[in-house]
Design a protein around this motif. Sequence first.
Motif, PDB file in Angstrom:
ATOM      1  N   PHE A  65     -10.699   8.384   2.063  1.00 32.61           N
ATOM      2  CA  PHE A  65      -9.654   7.948   1.128  1.00 32.61           C
ATOM      3  C   PHE A  65      -9.080   6.602   1.571  1.00 32.61           C
ATOM      4  O   PHE A  65      -8.899   5.687   0.754  1.00 32.61           O
ATOM      5  N   LEU A  66      -8.781   6.473   2.853  1.00 35.18           N
ATOM      6  CA  LEU A  66      -8.239   5.208   3.358  1.00 35.18           C
ATOM      7  C   LEU A  66      -9.226   4.068   3.137  1.00 35.18           C
ATOM      8  O   LEU A  66      -8.868   2.986   2.661  1.00 35.18           O
ATOM      9  N   ASP A  67     -10.474   4.318   3.489  1.00 29.60           N
ATOM     10  CA  ASP A  67     -11.488   3.270   3.337  1.00 29.60           C
ATOM     11  C   ASP A  67     -11.737   2.935   1.873  1.00 29.60           C
ATOM     12  O   ASP A  67     -12.104   1.801   1.545  1.00 29.60           O
ATOM     13  N   GLY A  68     -11.536   3.893   1.008  1.00 30.54           N
ATOM     14  CA  GLY A  68     -11.779   3.643  -0.414  1.00 30.54           C
ATOM     15  C   GLY A  68     -10.609   3.004  -1.125  1.00 30.54           C
ATOM     16  O   GLY A  68     -10.763   2.509  -2.248  1.00 30.54           O
ATOM     17  N   ASN A  69      -9.446   2.987  -0.490  1.00 29.68           N
ATOM     18  CA  ASN A  69      -8.251   2.458  -1.145  1.00 29.68           C
ATOM     19  C   ASN A  69      -7.583   1.337  -0.354  1.00 29.68           C
ATOM     20  O   ASN A  69      -7.461   0.215  -0.848  1.00 29.68           O
ATOM     21  N   ILE A  70      -7.181   1.606   0.860  1.00 28.08           N
ATOM     22  CA  ILE A  70      -6.527   0.579   1.672  1.00 28.08           C
ATOM     23  C   ILE A  70      -7.474  -0.560   1.993  1.00 28.08           C
ATOM     24  O   ILE A  70      -7.100  -1.736   1.976  1.00 28.08           O
ATOM     25  N   ALA A  71      -8.730  -0.222   2.275  1.00 30.16           N
ATOM     26  CA  ALA A  71      -9.704  -1.245   2.669  1.00 30.16           C
ATOM     27  C   ALA A  71      -9.876  -2.309   1.596  1.00 30.16           C
ATOM     28  O   ALA A  71      -9.984  -3.500   1.896  1.00 30.16           O
ATOM     29  N   THR A  72      -9.880  -1.898   0.345  1.00 28.68           N
ATOM     30  CA  THR A  72     -10.081  -2.839  -0.758  1.00 28.68           C
ATOM     31  C   THR A  72      -9.023  -3.938  -0.747  1.00 28.68           C
ATOM     32  O   THR A  72      -9.328  -5.125  -0.887  1.00 28.68           O
TER      33      THR A  72
ATOM     34  N   VAL B 258       0.830  -1.211   0.000  1.00 29.45           N
ATOM     35  CA  VAL B 258       0.000   0.000   0.000  1.00 29.45           C
ATOM     36  C   VAL B 258       0.866   1.264   0.000  1.00 29.45           C
ATOM     37  O   VAL B 258       0.371   2.366   0.254  1.00 29.45           O
ATOM     38  N   MET B 259       2.152   1.121  -0.303  1.00 29.54           N
ATOM     39  CA  MET B 259       3.047   2.270  -0.289  1.00 29.54           C
ATOM     40  C   MET B 259       2.599   3.363  -1.256  1.00 29.54           C
ATOM     41  O   MET B 259       2.642   4.555  -0.933  1.00 29.54           O
ATOM     42  N   GLU B 260       2.180   2.972  -2.440  1.00 27.19           N
ATOM     43  CA  GLU B 260       1.762   3.958  -3.433  1.00 27.19           C
ATOM     44  C   GLU B 260       0.581   4.768  -2.922  1.00 27.19           C
ATOM     45  O   GLU B 260       0.546   6.002  -3.062  1.00 27.19           O
TER      46      GLU B 260
END
Length: 238
Positions: free
Chosen positions: A65-72, A42-44
């Motif tokens: 943003f976190l929930d929309g990207n890291i969560a996936t 998830v560095m990017e």
Amino acid sequence: MVDAEDREFEDDIIKSGYHIAVPVQIEKKSSGELRIIAYSFVMEKAREFEEKFGGDPFTEDAFAFLDGNIATVMHELEFSTEHATERIFREYRCEAADKSKILPECELIDTLDGQGYDESLELDAFLLDPANRIDRMAVVRDGEKIVCYAGLDDVCENDGLLEVTVECAEEYRHRGYGASCVAKLTEYLLSIGEKVKYVCEDDNVFSKKTAASAGYKLYKTVLPYVCYKHGKDGSEEE
């Protein structure tokens, strides 16, 4: 600044069936310096987060943003992220305890053997070793019963600082006992050359006031993006 989590540690968490993972941890010092610690995969997104929300990383838009990207990504690894942004912590540090907050009835003890205490404090979970000069506790009593204490959290980050924790029986709160115990123990620890910190959740108003009253100053605010294996709530953490 975005730093990579230790790869060996990351692999151990993801591949060894741990119940809890923290793919991203956001830390902002009171000076304004931002640090993000991220797993390799998830560095990017962590760098993108820094670019978008570096000025204020604890907003609803930042969490979205976190929930929309890291969560996936975490869902694909069978981790739940349902409450991942709900716990923000504040870390305080102290260079000089406020001695004016130390009440006359507050005392330093080096053993719990034979001590009576309010049952809500669960002091049987602590072990004090009189031979270890760090192992001390500041207490306030009602008669022969300890009703408030400050001790050391033995489950904390290995960063060279001792973490002071405090608890007060409910009916004895709002009398200055908590700040007194924290200041008393802190004064002692600093006098023997130790460095100290105090950590509490951001929404714990009274705990934040206790830290400030005892002479602590905010060092950093931290959001660990904590993910649990599906069906685990943290109570089964090993």
